[in-house]
Design an enzyme around this catalytic site. Structure first.
Site, PDB file in Angstrom:
ATOM      1  N   GLY A  45       6.218  -1.977   3.894  1.00  0.00           N
ATOM      2  CA  GLY A  45       5.303  -3.165   4.071  1.00  0.00           C
ATOM      3  C   GLY A  45       5.023  -3.576   2.662  1.00  0.00           C
ATOM      4  O   GLY A  45       5.167  -2.754   1.454  1.00  0.00           O
ATOM      5  N   GLN A  50       1.380  -7.447  -4.544  1.00  0.00           N
ATOM      6  CA  GLN A  50       1.771  -6.196  -5.215  1.00  0.00           C
ATOM      7  C   GLN A  50       3.100  -6.747  -5.980  1.00  0.00           C
ATOM      8  O   GLN A  50       3.802  -5.926  -6.708  1.00  0.00           O
ATOM      9  CB  GLN A  50       2.422  -5.441  -4.092  1.00  0.00           C
ATOM     10  CG  GLN A  50       1.216  -4.928  -3.339  1.00  0.00           C
ATOM     11  CD  GLN A  50       1.652  -3.884  -2.058  1.00  0.00           C
ATOM     12  OE1 GLN A  50       2.039  -4.292  -1.093  1.00  0.00           O
ATOM     13  NE2 GLN A  50       1.835  -2.619  -2.544  1.00  0.00           N
ATOM     14  N   CYS A  94       1.631   4.082  -0.681  1.00  0.00           N
ATOM     15  CA  CYS A  94       1.261   2.583  -1.239  1.00  0.00           C
ATOM     16  C   CYS A  94       2.621   2.325  -2.288  1.00  0.00           C
ATOM     17  O   CYS A  94       2.394   3.365  -3.256  1.00  0.00           O
ATOM     18  CB  CYS A  94      -0.053   2.253  -1.697  1.00  0.00           C
ATOM     19  SG  CYS A  94      -0.070   0.511  -2.147  1.00  0.00           S
ATOM     20  N   LEU A  95       3.239   1.527  -2.277  1.00  0.00           N
ATOM     21  CA  LEU A  95       4.340   1.042  -3.299  1.00  0.00           C
ATOM     22  C   LEU A  95       3.572   0.888  -4.622  1.00  0.00           C
ATOM     23  O   LEU A  95       4.273   1.068  -5.595  1.00  0.00           O
ATOM     24  CB  LEU A  95       5.355   0.219  -3.005  1.00  0.00           C
ATOM     25  CG  LEU A  95       6.115   0.190  -1.623  1.00  0.00           C
ATOM     26  CD1 LEU A  95       6.796  -0.783  -1.108  1.00  0.00           C
ATOM     27  CD2 LEU A  95       7.131   1.466  -1.882  1.00  0.00           C
ATOM     28  N   HIS A 136      -2.957  -2.407   6.346  1.00  0.00           N
ATOM     29  CA  HIS A 136      -2.925  -1.942   5.148  1.00  0.00           C
ATOM     30  C   HIS A 136      -2.609  -3.132   4.186  1.00  0.00           C
ATOM     31  O   HIS A 136      -3.014  -3.366   3.011  1.00  0.00           O
ATOM     32  CB  HIS A 136      -1.849  -0.857   4.788  1.00  0.00           C
ATOM     33  CG  HIS A 136      -1.355  -0.382   3.569  1.00  0.00           C
ATOM     34  ND1 HIS A 136      -1.862   0.879   3.123  1.00  0.00           N
ATOM     35  CD2 HIS A 136      -0.757  -0.860   2.371  1.00  0.00           C
ATOM     36  CE1 HIS A 136      -1.365   1.185   1.700  1.00  0.00           C
ATOM     37  NE2 HIS A 136      -0.823  -0.123   1.385  1.00  0.00           N
ATOM     38  N   GLU A 137      -1.441  -3.918   4.662  1.00  0.00           N
ATOM     39  CA  GLU A 137      -0.987  -5.194   3.727  1.00  0.00           C
ATOM     40  C   GLU A 137      -2.149  -6.369   3.965  1.00  0.00           C
ATOM     41  O   GLU A 137      -2.301  -6.966   2.852  1.00  0.00           O
ATOM     42  CB  GLU A 137       0.110  -5.551   4.361  1.00  0.00           C
ATOM     43  CG  GLU A 137       1.508  -4.842   4.205  1.00  0.00           C
ATOM     44  CD  GLU A 137       1.499  -4.002   2.875  1.00  0.00           C
ATOM     45  OE1 GLU A 137       1.516  -4.695   1.858  1.00  0.00           O
ATOM     46  OE2 GLU A 137       2.142  -2.646   2.958  1.00  0.00           O
ATOM     47  N   HIS A 140      -4.500  -5.632   1.377  1.00  0.00           N
ATOM     48  CA  HIS A 140      -3.857  -5.804  -0.251  1.00  0.00           C
ATOM     49  C   HIS A 140      -4.393  -7.503  -0.440  1.00  0.00           C
ATOM     50  O   HIS A 140      -4.486  -7.697  -1.563  1.00  0.00           O
ATOM     51  CB  HIS A 140      -2.320  -5.723  -0.199  1.00  0.00           C
ATOM     52  CG  HIS A 140      -2.030  -4.183  -0.762  1.00  0.00           C
ATOM     53  ND1 HIS A 140      -2.348  -3.804  -1.897  1.00  0.00           N
ATOM     54  CD2 HIS A 140      -1.175  -3.363   0.078  1.00  0.00           C
ATOM     55  CE1 HIS A 140      -1.695  -2.769  -2.014  1.00  0.00           C
ATOM     56  NE2 HIS A 140      -0.965  -2.214  -0.963  1.00  0.00           N
TER      57      HIS A 140
END
Length: 173
Positions: A45, A50, A94-95, A136-137, A140
């Site tokens: 995701g 991000q 998380c990226l 999660h996204e 963000h």
């Protein structure tokens, strides 16, 4: 095009993304770039924040082999409109905070409403990994990171571990 993913400490990660008003080629290019960047980073995701773009756009692909389209989602202006009472505790990463994971409690399932990149209204009913990834996204896009869902002590320890790993790798002076 693969874009750079911003990491913990970048202001875009703590900013609330702006709603998208125009469903145009620029938006579709952004969605394509988000997918390409996410695949390149081997994530499931990615939100526009991000990559430093404060627009309410996210992509998720949980790699559902049986139903590829069900696991691949691009949402614009997404809102969680319902969540199950049943909770699930799973490890998340998380990226934007690479190399660390921690168990996070979230609703098992959610309903997310928004638009596809063409401007069509979309409702996604998701459980398990897809539901978790969408939550999660969406977080963000609201300037919330998964570490914000941890206790203060766990959050401090995780951030300290992440900073130490970055220093040891020569990423931070």
């Amino acid at each position: 095009m693969v874009r750079d993913i911003v990491v913990l400490g970048h202001p875009a990660l703590r900013s609330h993304a702006e709603p998208v008003a125009e469903f145009d080629d620029e938006l579709r290019t952004l969605v394509d770039d988000l997918f390409e960047t996410m695949y390149h980073a081997e994530g499931i995701g990615l939100a526009a924040n991000q990559i430093g773009i404060l627009r309410q756009v996210l992509v998720v692909d949980i790699g559902d082999k049986e139903n590829a389209e069900a696991g691949r989602v691009a949402l614009v202006n997404p809102k969680i409109t319902a969540a199950t009472h049943e909770l699930d505790r799973q490890s998340e990463g998380c990226l934007s905070i690479p190399g660390v994971e921690e168990v996070v409690e979230r609703p098992w399932g959610v309903r997310v409403e928004g638009f596809d990149p063409e401007g069509n209204a979309v409702t996604v009913e998701a459980e398990a990994l897809l539901g978790r990834a969408l939550q999660h996204e969406v977080d963000h896009l609201e300037g919330t990171l998964f570490i914000d869902r941890l206790s203060p002590l766990k959050r401090r320890l995780l951030v300290k571990k992440w900073k130490k790993s970055r220093t040891e790798a020569g990423s931070i002076k």
